[in-house]
Motif scaffolding. Structure first.
Motif, short mmCIF file in Angstrom:
data_model
loop_
_atom_site.label_atom_id
_atom_site.label_comp_id
_atom_site.label_asym_id
_atom_site.label_seq_id
_atom_site.Cartn_x
_atom_site.Cartn_y
_atom_site.Cartn_z
N ARG A 96 -0.24 -9.86 -4.16
CA ARG A 96 0.70 -8.92 -4.63
C ARG A 96 2.03 -9.12 -3.68
N ASN A 114 3.17 -12.60 -4.45
CA ASN A 114 3.82 -12.49 -5.84
C ASN A 114 5.31 -11.81 -5.83
N SER A 115 5.69 -10.84 -4.60
CA SER A 115 6.77 -10.22 -4.61
C SER A 115 7.90 -11.23 -4.31
N VAL A 142 5.49 -4.75 -8.20
CA VAL A 142 4.79 -5.82 -8.61
C VAL A 142 3.31 -5.33 -8.64
N TYR A 155 5.38 -9.13 -11.83
CA TYR A 155 6.58 -8.03 -11.51
C TYR A 155 6.22 -7.14 -13.00
#
Length: 331
Positions: free
Chosen positions: A43, A46-47, A325, A330
């Motif tokens: 995460r 991914n942010s 996220v 998201y």
């Protein structure tokens, strides 16, 4: 209208935009090993997945603008800092490759995670040391760099490098406080408090070192009437620092990140006040290093077209990916 001053502010804006935008990307890489392997680490990455590569547009604009608007400064600064520039670029390459391959090569994810962290630390340290090398002064003779290969390596540049690493870690931590929830957010908030204290201590250390580094720097900050212009910067920095530490001690989401941006802005303002009007201390002013006026005017037309487009698509990307996220990205 002084085109040279306008171009100095354009490049300063591009550098600031790069520092605050790519800074939290690099900061997440610096903090990456502190997150457990699994959902929280994924995460965290991914942010920044939708925006990390676009953030580096500002590095290209800043470097290209320096070459175009201040070619003499470009010709002096690069030979003086070639090892640092090479290290920064290699760090960014390793970081970028690792970002993509950790998802596509799960069998070697541990290696790519290490490359992501290592590239982030090297790039951040190199950027901070480059700034330190510039502030401590570059030897120029007959409009050319006259120093040695390792003039950039001093205790002062190591201090500025560590300060940049700590500052980027603070940006990364506060970004994750904003973008994560649950245990990941709590961990990011704890990291943010540690990074905030480290950043403030190192900012203070660099500021004090500057007073002994160059007599002109000390005179500018400590003598009248300049001191009256400079005084708001440390006062506001102290107020922002207190607000930042308080926001990290309570349940705040986006506020710590915005306060960190304010802290970086005040730091950049202080550096600008320290260096002005030199682009290469102690001998080259912005006017000494400037391109011909007609060249500056021609390039200004291009910047007037392209910069609003860059700002617009950057703002749109951040607006689209403005939520938290989750495990699937998201939401």
């Amino acid at each position: 209208m002084d085109l040279t001053v306008i171009w100095a502010f354009i490049i300063a804006f591009a550098v600031f935009a790069y520092v605050v935008m790519d800074g939290f990307d690099l900061g997440i890489g610096i903090l990456f090993p502190t997150f457990e392997v699994g959902p929280d680490r994924d995460r965290a990455m991914n942010s920044i997945a939708p925006v990390w590569d676009g953030n580096e547009t500002w590095l290209v604009l800043g470097g290209g603008g320096l070459l175009a608007a201040f070619p003499l400064a470009y010709a002096v600064i690069l030979p003086a800092t070639y090892p640092l520039i090479i290290a920064m670029l290699l760090g960014l390459v390793f970081r970028g490759v690792a970002f993509e391959y950790r998802w596509r090569d799960p069998d070697h994810r541990q290696f790519w995670d290490a490359a992501f962290t290592g590239g982030s630390i090297v790039a951040a340290m190199a950027q901070g040391m480059t700034l330190g090398a510039l502030l401590q002064g570059i030897e120029v003779v007959d409009r050319s760099y006259a120093g040695s290969w390792f003039d950039w390596l001093t205790p002062y540049t190591l201090l500025t490098g560590l300060g940049t690493v700590a500052g980027y870690a603070l940006l990364g931590a506060t970004w994750l406080v904003w973008k994560l929830d649950g245990e990941g957010q709590r961990h990011a908030r704890a990291l943010g408090r540690k990074a905030a204290w480290a950043t403030l201590a190192l900012m203070g250390g660099v500021s004090l070192y500057n007073m002994f580094l160059n007599a002109e720097y000390a005179e500018r900050w400590l003598s009248a009437p300049e001191i009256y212009l400079a005084a708001p910067v440390p006062i506001l920095t102290g107020l922002v620092a207190l607000a930042l530490l308080r926001s990290l001690a309570v349940e705040r989401h986006s506020k710590p990140f915005w306060l960190t941006l304010a802290l970086f802005f005040l730091g950049m303002a202080g550096l600008g006040f320290t260096m002005w009007p030199y682009v290469v201390p102690p001998g080259l002013t912005i006017w000494d290093a400037a391109a011909p006026e007609r060249s500056q005017l021609f390039m200004l037309v291009g910047v007037a077209i392209t910069m609003p487009l860059i700002i617009a698509y950057t703002a749109w990307a951040y607006w689209v990916f403005r939520g938290k996220v989750g495990d699937e990205g998201y939401h």
